[in-house]
Scaffold this active site. Structure first.
Site, PDB file in Angstrom:
ATOM      1  N   ALA A  50     -18.256  -0.755  77.291  1.00  0.00           N
ATOM      2  CA  ALA A  50     -18.311  -0.624  76.113  1.00  0.00           C
ATOM      3  C   ALA A  50     -16.817  -0.557  75.556  1.00  0.00           C
ATOM      4  O   ALA A  50     -16.224  -0.431  76.010  1.00  0.00           O
ATOM      5  CB  ALA A  50     -19.009   1.008  75.258  1.00  0.00           C
ATOM      6  N   HIS A  51     -16.805  -0.871  74.564  1.00  0.00           N
ATOM      7  CA  HIS A  51     -15.007  -0.564  73.592  1.00  0.00           C
ATOM      8  C   HIS A  51     -14.388   0.334  73.989  1.00  0.00           C
ATOM      9  O   HIS A  51     -13.370   0.434  74.602  1.00  0.00           O
ATOM     10  CB  HIS A  51     -14.812  -0.599  72.558  1.00  0.00           C
ATOM     11  CG  HIS A  51     -13.609  -0.876  71.678  1.00  0.00           C
ATOM     12  ND1 HIS A  51     -13.525  -0.304  71.210  1.00  0.00           N
ATOM     13  CD2 HIS A  51     -12.724  -2.079  71.774  1.00  0.00           C
ATOM     14  CE1 HIS A  51     -12.185  -0.420  71.072  1.00  0.00           C
ATOM     15  NE2 HIS A  51     -12.142  -2.010  71.127  1.00  0.00           N
TER      16      HIS A  51
END
Length: 93
Positions: A50-51
């Protein structure tokens, strides 16, 4: 990494001081400027790719993801320790 927690709900209105622990529900590319001063990251959601954890790795900062209720259970300004290797977040008494 030990520091004061900064609970952030909106990145555009946030101010994170150097050494503070960024505690959020989730992140996206709009959050990236906050990573420049934060010392560590705690997110309520996420996955390894994920970011938030990806940017944290790029900046060499510890991150613990998928901590349900983190923005509710951790108090803004509370001293916390983030151990990214162990996947733990502990609070000072």
């Amino acid at each position: 990494m030990t520091g004061r927690a900064r609970i952030v709900h909106e990145p555009g209105r946030a101010r994170v001081e150097p050494g503070e622990i960024l505690v959020v529900a989730t992140t996206d590319p709009g959050w990236t400027p906050l990573f420049l001063t934060a010392a560590a990251l705690v997110t309520e959601t996420g996955a390894i790719m994920a970011h938030g954890p990806t940017v944290a790795r790029e900046y060499g900062m510890p991150a613990v993801i998928s901590v349900p209720g983190a923005t509710r259970l951790i108090t803004d300004g509370q001293v916390v320790t983030v151990d990214g290797a162990a996947g733990t977040v502990t609070t000072a008494l």
